[in-house]
Design a protein around this motif. Structure first.
Motif, PDB file in Angstrom:
ATOM      1  N   VAL A 152      -1.233  10.959  11.369  1.00 14.82           N
ATOM      2  CA  VAL A 152      -2.169   9.941  10.916  1.00 14.82           C
ATOM      3  C   VAL A 152      -1.687   9.357   9.585  1.00 14.82           C
ATOM      4  O   VAL A 152      -1.025  10.044   8.802  1.00 14.82           O
ATOM      5  CB  VAL A 152      -3.609  10.488  10.756  1.00 14.82           C
ATOM      6  N   VAL A 153      -2.018   8.104   9.350  1.00 11.68           N
ATOM      7  CA  VAL A 153      -1.699   7.449   8.080  1.00 11.68           C
ATOM      8  C   VAL A 153      -2.964   6.788   7.548  1.00 11.68           C
ATOM      9  O   VAL A 153      -3.851   6.413   8.304  1.00 11.68           O
ATOM     10  CB  VAL A 153      -0.567   6.395   8.220  1.00 11.68           C
ATOM     11  N   VAL A 188      -1.090   7.581  14.389  1.00  8.55           N
ATOM     12  CA  VAL A 188       0.235   6.985  14.559  1.00  8.55           C
ATOM     13  C   VAL A 188       0.570   6.948  16.046  1.00  8.55           C
ATOM     14  O   VAL A 188       0.487   7.957  16.740  1.00  8.55           O
ATOM     15  CB  VAL A 188       1.304   7.788  13.790  1.00  8.55           C
ATOM     16  N   VAL A 189       0.956   5.773  16.535  1.00  8.39           N
ATOM     17  CA  VAL A 189       1.377   5.606  17.924  1.00  8.39           C
ATOM     18  C   VAL A 189       2.899   5.628  18.004  1.00  8.39           C
ATOM     19  O   VAL A 189       3.482   6.280  18.868  1.00  8.39           O
ATOM     20  CB  VAL A 189       0.833   4.289  18.516  1.00  8.39           C
ATOM     21  N   THR A 229       3.323   1.727  13.952  1.00  3.26           N
ATOM     22  CA  THR A 229       2.351   1.178  14.879  1.00  3.26           C
ATOM     23  C   THR A 229       1.228   2.199  14.989  1.00  3.26           C
ATOM     24  O   THR A 229       1.470   3.383  15.231  1.00  3.26           O
ATOM     25  CB  THR A 229       2.983   0.926  16.255  1.00  3.26           C
ATOM     26  N   VAL A 230      -0.011   1.733  14.768  1.00  3.82           N
ATOM     27  CA  VAL A 230      -1.158   2.635  14.758  1.00  3.82           C
ATOM     28  C   VAL A 230      -2.180   2.205  15.796  1.00  3.82           C
ATOM     29  O   VAL A 230      -2.242   1.043  16.199  1.00  3.82           O
ATOM     30  CB  VAL A 230      -1.815   2.682  13.356  1.00  3.82           C
ATOM     31  N   ASP A 231      -2.984   3.168  16.224  1.00  7.32           N
ATOM     32  CA  ASP A 231      -4.084   2.901  17.141  1.00  7.32           C
ATOM     33  C   ASP A 231      -5.198   2.246  16.330  1.00  7.32           C
ATOM     34  O   ASP A 231      -5.712   2.829  15.381  1.00  7.32           O
ATOM     35  CB  ASP A 231      -4.562   4.213  17.757  1.00  7.32           C
ATOM     36  N   SER A 232      -5.584   1.040  16.716  1.00  3.87           N
ATOM     37  CA  SER A 232      -6.594   0.306  15.947  1.00  3.87           C
ATOM     38  C   SER A 232      -8.018   0.692  16.327  1.00  3.87           C
ATOM     39  O   SER A 232      -8.962   0.261  15.680  1.00  3.87           O
ATOM     40  CB  SER A 232      -6.408  -1.200  16.152  1.00  3.87           C
ATOM     41  N   THR A 241      -2.968  -2.348  19.469  1.00  3.88           N
ATOM     42  CA  THR A 241      -2.450  -1.558  18.356  1.00  3.88           C
ATOM     43  C   THR A 241      -2.203  -2.485  17.172  1.00  3.88           C
ATOM     44  O   THR A 241      -2.146  -3.702  17.327  1.00  3.88           O
ATOM     45  CB  THR A 241      -1.136  -0.850  18.744  1.00  3.88           C
ATOM     46  N   SER A 242      -2.050  -1.893  16.005  1.00  4.84           N
ATOM     47  CA  SER A 242      -1.765  -2.657  14.791  1.00  4.84           C
ATOM     48  C   SER A 242      -0.481  -2.133  14.164  1.00  4.84           C
ATOM     49  O   SER A 242      -0.147  -0.956  14.303  1.00  4.84           O
ATOM     50  CB  SER A 242      -2.906  -2.526  13.787  1.00  4.84           C
TER      51      SER A 242
END
Length: 108
Positions: A63-64, A73-74, A82-85, A90-91
């Motif tokens: 996680v960030v 974190v994806v 790339t993170v799970d929004s 994703t963002s």
């Protein structure tokens, strides 16, 4: 203006009062500007001292944290994460925008 006071003495009194008000306003503005400059300098110093994450730092992160909160974190990219929004998309978060990174642990 009293009946015995001349117009010129009344104007002189008014000018003196206006001058003192203008001086007081200028003093308050100068204090406010000094406080603002001090706060800005402190914010810039805090930003300069903040850790800038690299790809190597984030290799094990699950996680960030950004200024908007924590994200799972994806994928780890070359210059971003790339993170799970939390939505259907994703963002992408650049490394410079990451405030903290953690590994949750306990792989299942």
């Amino acid at each position: 203006m009293s009946p015995r006071e001349s117009l010129s003495s009344w104007r002189a009194r008014q000018n003196a009062a206006e001058t003192s008000v203008v001086a007081a306003v200028a003093e308050v503005k100068a204090e406010r500007d000094a406080e603002w400059a001090e706060a800005r300098q402190a914010a810039q110093q805090a930003a300069a001292e903040r850790k800038t994450y690299t790809r190597d730092d984030l290799l094990g992160a699950d996680v960030v944290r950004t200024k908007l909160g924590w994200y799972k974190v994806v994928r780890l990219n070359q210059q971003s994460v790339t993170v799970d929004s939390g939505h259907s998309w994703t963002s992408v978060v650049p490394f410079a925008k990451i405030l903290d990174a953690r590994s949750i642990g306990g792989d299942a």
